[in-house]
Design an enzyme around this catalytic site. Structure first.
Site, PDB file in Angstrom:
ATOM      1  N   ASP A  36       0.769  -1.257  -0.197  1.00 19.66           N
ATOM      2  CA  ASP A  36      -0.058  -0.022  -0.117  1.00 19.66           C
ATOM      3  C   ASP A  36       0.820   1.240  -0.117  1.00 19.66           C
ATOM      4  O   ASP A  36       0.693   2.313   0.755  1.00 19.66           O
ATOM      5  CB  ASP A  36      -0.959   0.030   1.242  1.00 19.66           C
ATOM      6  N   GLU A 203     -10.996  -1.039  -4.115  1.00 16.63           N
ATOM      7  CA  GLU A 203     -10.329  -0.171  -3.242  1.00 16.63           C
ATOM      8  C   GLU A 203      -9.153   0.757  -3.600  1.00 16.63           C
ATOM      9  O   GLU A 203      -8.940   0.819  -4.787  1.00 16.63           O
ATOM     10  CB  GLU A 203      -9.875  -1.096  -2.169  1.00 16.63           C
TER      11      GLU A 203
END
Length: 313
Positions: A36, A203
């Protein structure tokens, strides 16, 4: 005397040989444990903010002089320094998906706090002394999930045209994108703006602007499977309407599940780069186990402004 056709052949051969040598000499990007990633640059240095694969209770910065070699640096924030962490009554918590943003002459770190299910996830924000911290939590959640919405994966974008501060968040099981504007202090919500969720959204939304075009990129699929990939859409404003443009990167024979990324416009060379994570040394469709790796590669824009699909290296 060399005739022109022979000269042309000689020049072409030399050009091809030089191109092949340059490609052979270009180093493959290195990868490091973490997921991430957000990426920033300042004063000739580079900073990556990943989810920590070695544990879920802290967030650290990684630094580099060249976007190639990264070293784990200072701890920015940890669960035990977030006073509201236990207010949901959950027995265990995790931190992930940090996003560092410069504004007001300061820096702000946005992050996800879980668990996601069945307890609503939350998004927090901390004020930081600099790109390497230390960071101090604001004292309360910025966004709390619920009613089918998972408050995860924050990404803040300050529009260079209007200076408006946008927060993008949401996804996973709900697969819903939501957008808010932030107050001038960067730690309070101004209002929510209704936006359309783009096609194939799961997402990890990210917004950047180039040449007056706004690029909304995001992850699609399951992060532990080869279905995980990055798609994008464009618009004439930071809130749409979106024109779906397709995939930026997807699994191949060597690397699986590339996703949850960030873009960087490097002030040093004017180039554009993408930081993302992927699974390495995995086969089959998943689910994969172990640690994801983050890496950084150049991005190419075509003449019409669309993004050329990324070949992972």
């Amino acid at each position: 005397m060399i005739r022109r056709p022979a000269l042309r052949r000689a020049l072409l051969a030399a050009l091809l040989a030089g191109s092949a040598a340059a490609m052979a000499e270009a180093p493959a990007p290195l990868s490091f444990d973490g997921a991430d990633p957000d990426i920033e640059a300042a004063d000739g240095r580079y900073f990556i903010y990943p989810t920590n694969s070695g544990g879920t209770g802290q967030l650290h910065v990684w630094t580099s002089p060249d976007r190639q070699h990264w070293q784990k640096g200072a701890e920015l924030i940890a669960l035990d320094r977030i006073g509201w962490i236990g207010n949901d009554g959950a027995p265990r918590h995790a931190l992930w998906a940090p996003d560092m943003v410069a504004a007001n002459g300061r820096h702000y770190l946005y992050f996800s706090v879980g668990p996601q299910n069945p307890t609503p996830s939350r998004i927090g924000v901390a004020t930081c002394a600099g790109l390497e911290g230390p960071c101090t939590d604001s004292g309360k959640p910025l966004i709390t999930g619920g009613k089918g919405f998972e408050a995860i994966d924050p990404a803040v974008f300050v529009d260079p045209a209007s200076k408006t501060r946008y927060l993008y968040a949401g996804g996973s099981a709900g697969a819903k994108l939501r957008v808010w504007t932030l107050g001038p202090d960067m730690v309070t919500i101004d209002r929510e703006i209704a936006v359309e969720t783009p096609p194939h959204f799961t997402e990890a939304a990210f917004m950047h602007e180039r040449g007056g075009t706004y690029y909304l990129s995001y992850s699609s699929g399951s992060y532990r499977h080869d279905s995980y990939q990055v798609h994008y859409a464009t618009a004439s404003s930071p809130t749409g309407p979106w024109i779906y443009r397709g995939k930026i990167v997807e699994s191949d024979a060597r690397f699986k599940g590339p996703g949850h990324h960030a873009f960087l416009h490097d002030p040093a060379d004017g180039g554009w780069y993408i930081a993302y994570h992927r699974w390495e040394g995995q086969t089959g469709p998943g689910p994969y186990k172990g640690s994801r790796k983050f890496t950084v590669q150049p991005i190419t824009y075509r003449a019409d402004g669309t993004i050329a699909p990324l070949e992972m290296r």
